[in-house]
Design a protein around this motif. Sequence first.
Motif, PDB file in Angstrom:
ATOM      1  N   ASP A  10       0.554   7.576  -1.817  1.00 16.94           N
ATOM      2  CA  ASP A  10       0.091   8.290  -3.009  1.00 16.94           C
ATOM      3  C   ASP A  10       0.396   7.389  -4.210  1.00 16.94           C
ATOM      4  OD1 ASP A  10      -0.156   9.901  -5.284  1.00 16.94           O
ATOM      5  OD2 ASP A  10       0.728  11.650  -4.333  1.00 16.94           O
ATOM      6  N   PRO A  11      -0.591   7.028  -5.017  1.00 17.73           N
ATOM      7  CA  PRO A  11      -0.365   6.126  -6.152  1.00 17.73           C
ATOM      8  C   PRO A  11       0.646   6.645  -7.178  1.00 17.73           C
ATOM      9  CG  PRO A  11      -2.704   6.330  -5.709  1.00 17.73           C
ATOM     10  CD  PRO A  11      -2.004   7.337  -4.835  1.00 17.73           C
ATOM     11  N   ARG A  12       0.969   7.925  -7.127  1.00 12.14           N
ATOM     12  CA  ARG A  12       1.954   8.481  -8.057  1.00 12.14           C
ATOM     13  C   ARG A  12       3.383   8.319  -7.558  1.00 12.14           C
ATOM     14  NH1 ARG A  12      -0.760  14.197  -8.051  1.00 12.14           N
ATOM     15  NH2 ARG A  12      -0.781  13.514  -5.892  1.00 12.14           N
ATOM     16  N   ARG A  18       0.851  -1.193   0.000  1.00  8.74           N
ATOM     17  CA  ARG A  18       0.000   0.000   0.000  1.00  8.74           C
ATOM     18  C   ARG A  18       0.885   1.241   0.000  1.00  8.74           C
ATOM     19  NH1 ARG A  18      -4.901   0.323   0.139  1.00  8.74           N
ATOM     20  NH2 ARG A  18      -5.174  -1.826   0.777  1.00  8.74           N
ATOM     21  N   VAL A  19       0.586   2.174  -0.914  1.00  5.70           N
ATOM     22  CA  VAL A  19       1.349   3.409  -1.017  1.00  5.70           C
ATOM     23  C   VAL A  19       0.514   4.587  -0.519  1.00  5.70           C
ATOM     24  CG1 VAL A  19       2.885   2.684  -2.884  1.00  5.70           C
ATOM     25  CG2 VAL A  19       0.663   3.656  -3.441  1.00  5.70           C
ATOM     26  N   THR A  48      -4.848  -6.974  -7.557  1.00  4.07           N
ATOM     27  CA  THR A  48      -5.203  -5.812  -6.737  1.00  4.07           C
ATOM     28  C   THR A  48      -5.621  -4.616  -7.595  1.00  4.07           C
ATOM     29  OG1 THR A  48      -2.896  -5.079  -6.668  1.00  4.07           O
ATOM     30  CG2 THR A  48      -3.635  -6.531  -4.885  1.00  4.07           C
ATOM     31  N   ASP A 102      -7.779  -1.684  -6.313  1.00  2.94           N
ATOM     32  CA  ASP A 102      -7.297  -0.918  -5.161  1.00  2.94           C
ATOM     33  C   ASP A 102      -6.182   0.022  -5.630  1.00  2.94           C
ATOM     34  OD1 ASP A 102      -6.326   0.082  -2.780  1.00  2.94           O
ATOM     35  OD2 ASP A 102      -6.195  -1.873  -1.796  1.00  2.94           O
ATOM     36  N   ALA A 103      -6.518   1.285  -5.869  1.00  6.35           N
ATOM     37  CA  ALA A 103      -5.565   2.252  -6.422  1.00  6.35           C
ATOM     38  C   ALA A 103      -4.366   2.501  -5.522  1.00  6.35           C
ATOM     39  CB  ALA A 103      -6.268   3.567  -6.714  1.00  6.35           C
ATOM     40  N   GLU A 104      -4.474   2.172  -4.246  1.00  6.87           N
ATOM     41  CA  GLU A 104      -3.363   2.425  -3.323  1.00  6.87           C
ATOM     42  C   GLU A 104      -2.406   1.245  -3.194  1.00  6.87           C
ATOM     43  OE1 GLU A 104      -5.427   3.702   0.176  1.00  6.87           O
ATOM     44  OE2 GLU A 104      -5.507   5.779  -0.528  1.00  6.87           O
ATOM     45  N   MET A 105      -2.668   0.170  -3.924  1.00  5.14           N
ATOM     46  CA  MET A 105      -1.744  -0.962  -3.949  1.00  5.14           C
ATOM     47  C   MET A 105      -0.880  -0.857  -5.189  1.00  5.14           C
ATOM     48  SD  MET A 105      -1.969  -2.912  -1.312  1.00  5.14           S
ATOM     49  CE  MET A 105      -1.249  -4.463  -1.787  1.00  5.14           C
ATOM     50  N   LYS A 106       0.429  -1.025  -4.992  1.00  3.60           N
ATOM     51  CA  LYS A 106       1.351  -0.910  -6.115  1.00  3.60           C
ATOM     52  C   LYS A 106       2.384  -2.025  -6.037  1.00  3.60           C
ATOM     53  CE  LYS A 106       2.706   2.984  -7.943  1.00  3.60           C
ATOM     54  NZ  LYS A 106       3.336   4.289  -8.194  1.00  3.60           N
TER      55      LYS A 106
END
Length: 77
Positions: free
Chosen positions: A14-16, A11-12, A49, A52-56
């Motif tokens: 910020d997705p950027r 989990r981040v 995932t 889930d935009a916050e998983m990278k």
Amino acid sequence: MSKLHLVFGGRVADPRTLEFEDLSSIDIVGVFPDYASAEKAWRASAQRTVDDAEMKYVVVHLHRLLEPDLLKPGTAG
């Protein structure tokens, strides 16, 4: 030397960015002997995932970290 690649994610904030929120919960997918197999593992993990935009998940070129002098400007590997 093998061109080792590490695939991991988490989990981040910020997705950027690659600022992981909780390093103790990083998902280590594995170490792979070539980029093709690492990319396959990365795609599977990222797809799992996708909602889930916050998983990278990322691929790290371990061989570049282990022997940085082998990397010449303008080369890929």
